[in-house]
Scaffold this active site. Structure first.
Site, PDB file in Angstrom:
ATOM      1  N   LYS A 108       0.835  -1.202   0.000  1.00 22.22           N
ATOM      2  CA  LYS A 108       0.000   0.000   0.000  1.00 22.22           C
ATOM      3  C   LYS A 108       0.870   1.253   0.000  1.00 22.22           C
ATOM      4  O   LYS A 108       1.854   1.335   0.742  1.00 22.22           O
ATOM      5  CB  LYS A 108      -0.925  -0.013   1.226  1.00 22.22           C
ATOM      6  N   SER A 183      -9.084   3.230   2.891  1.00 19.98           N
ATOM      7  CA  SER A 183      -8.033   3.680   2.001  1.00 19.98           C
ATOM      8  C   SER A 183      -7.216   2.551   1.374  1.00 19.98           C
ATOM      9  O   SER A 183      -6.350   2.800   0.541  1.00 19.98           O
ATOM     10  CB  SER A 183      -7.098   4.630   2.754  1.00 19.98           C
ATOM     11  N   SER A 207     -10.092   1.463   7.088  1.00 22.70           N
ATOM     12  CA  SER A 207      -9.406   1.384   5.803  1.00 22.70           C
ATOM     13  C   SER A 207      -9.033  -0.024   5.374  1.00 22.70           C
ATOM     14  O   SER A 207      -8.719  -0.254   4.202  1.00 22.70           O
ATOM     15  CB  SER A 207      -8.150   2.259   5.827  1.00 22.70           C
TER      16      SER A 207
END
Length: 509
Positions: A108, A183, A207
């Site tokens: 990520k 996210s 997230s």
């Protein structure tokens, strides 16, 4: 003007695929269809080579990533194939780095990875290339993974919709017209669309849980401190966010968490006790007599779109024949007070992170308005306000612990809305109620975060007419990560056929 409302026009627009074709689901098993644990066994038994695995995933990424935009800043294929050959040579000499040996992984775009830009989806950080890995990434590499690129995230990781002006929007694995969540949206889509066998993410306000739910995969927020975060500029106060695993199976989820977890001396509040998890031989045994408290919409406090609660309640009903006891539960404390506590903590932590960027030339023109709103809110925050919010959080932690004297697991939806159009920044209303901040529609995720509790998002159901996925949060007491994985494995065993569903592939022509 509502809090969090953009106060200037944003230059971001969703990027649409030029031409796409829909392909049917595959009828034969290929390398990309295996979960990470099976792939690891095949590699270590020398039935397949690391190079063959890398070639299969690079071909898959080339085919579908132009549509879904889940992987950004990819490494050169030639360099990745050379790393795969090196991993094969190590195995031929009898050396394995670990269970992830030779398995492709994209990190990520929040965590630092040596040699790759860490942009956080922000134009101001487009050339930010760290010189070393963060704690989690170093552990994944030590276990043998090969980093192929980064997974897309909202700008600065803020918001549960993965879009930014630097790379554009990530599209939902089940419908490219709607949001992937965030996210960790890029990570979830990579899993669902078989661009990665397993993925990492991070969770501040759902997230890991929201994008997992919206893409029909598993996402786990571990107990706070289980996975050391950083090390960053602060290791004492910044204790809301945590990294964690995402996977298509609970076994992969537990194995990845075991790799990520463990104390690190540079992160003094990371948990000291070692973490390990092995699946039960009879996974449904944990469901016999399991007491599940269904919190739902907190007695009407949380705005919900039609069908969300129904999907989650139906998922819980599937556990009752296996012996689970599902009953309605009350949070037992004022959720409005918790929301104010949340806003204070969020401002206190987000504002200082943005301060170095704000000082850069043209920063206010290049940082999204939601982030600027967070920053401005932090500037007038007093120490007394923050300490009071910390005391509210402390009392809430103890209150949640008392709830687990009655319930083994608490359950809520993983989001309050179904995936919304990819061109929208955030839902302005939910169930006919206006949202007063850009993240109010994810209020359902703050309870595990504030109390530092482990929570897993499991696939719950689909929209009745649009086929969009929804997730269900299962929350356990502090430190009970292994028990929560047992519960998720029991759920997986009961709902095997449902969980095996996969999206059609939309590929670049």
């Amino acid at each position: 003007m509502p809090h969090g409302t953009p106060q200037r026009a944003s230059p971001w627009r969703p990027r649409h695929p030029r031409v796409v074709t829909s392909a049917p689901e595959p009828t034969t098993m290929s390398l990309i269809d295996h979960d990470a644990s099976t792939l690891s066994s095949l590699i270590h038994s020398r039935e397949v080579s690391c190079r063959e695995v890398m070639e299969a995933y690079l071909a898959r990424i080339a085919r579908v990533n132009p549509v879904y935009n889940a992987i950004v800043n990819p490494a050169a294929p030639e360099a990745l194939l050379a790393q795969a050959r090196s991993h094969d040579e190590e195995l031929s000499r009898g050396r394995s780095r670990g269970w992830l040996h030779g398995i492709p992984q994209a990190i990520k775009d929040i965590a630092d990875v040596a040699g790759f830009p860490t942009t956080k989806g922000c134009e101001l950080l487009a050339r930010n290339v760290p010189s070393r890995d963060n704690v989690m990434v170093a552990r994944l590499r030590a276990a043998g993974c090969i980093v192929v690129g980064r997974t897309n995230t909202p700008e600065l990781g803020l918001g549960s919709h993965t879009f930014n002006a630097l790379f554009g929007a990530t599209r939902n694995a089940w419908d490219p017209a709607v949001s992937a969540g965030g996210s960790s949206g890029g990570a979830a889509v990579c899993l669902a669309q078989r661009m990665l066998p397993v993925a990492d993410g991070s969770d501040f306000m759902g997230s890991l849980r929201n994008p997992a739910g919206w893409n029909h995969v598993f996402g786990m927020r571990p107990t706070q401190g289980r996975v050391p975060l950083g090390p960053g500029p602060d290791v004492w106060v910044d204790q809301l966010g945590t990294e964690g695993p995402m996977a298509r199976t609970v076994n992969d989820l537990g194995r990845l968490l075991a790799t990520q977890a463990g104390h690190d001396a540079r992160v003094p509040l990371s948990l000291q006790d070692p973490f390990a998890w092995e699946p039960n031989a009879e996974p449904t045994s944990v469901l016999r007599g399991l007491r599940i408290g269904w919190l739902g919409d907190l007695g009407g406090h949380l705005a919900m779109e039609d069908g969300v609660l129904d999907a989650c309640q139906d998922a819980l009903r599937q556990l009752e024949p296996a012996g689970a006891l599902v009953e309605s539960a009350a949070l037992g404390t004022d959720p409005a007070r918790l929301w104010e506590c949340w806003l204070t903590w969020r401002r206190a932590l987000v504002g200082p992170r943005l301060d170095p960027l704000i000082q850069l030339p043209q920063a206010r023109e290049k940082i999204k308005p939601e982030a600027l709103w967070e920053y401005e809110g932090s500037r007038g925050l007093s120490w007394t306000e923050f300490l009071r919010a910390s005391q509210v959080r402390t009392r809430f932690f103890h209150h949640m612990q008392s709830l687990f004297e009655r319930w083994d697991v608490l359950a809520l939806p993983s989001a309050q809305v179904w995936p919304f159009p990819v061109g929208e920044r955030w839902p302005r209303s939910v169930g006919g109620r206006a949202m007063d901040t850009y993240h109010r529609w994810m209020e359902v995720t703050i309870y595990a975060t504030l109390a530092g509790l482990p929570a897993i998002s499991v696939p719950a159901g689909f929209h009745a007419t649009r086929g969009w996925p929804m997730g269900l949060q299962l929350v356990a007491r502090h430190g009970a990560d292994a028990f929560l994985l047992d519960v998720a494995a029991g759920y997986e065993a009961v709902r095997g056929d449902f969980l095996a569903r996969r999206p059609l592939t939309v590929a670049a022509a």
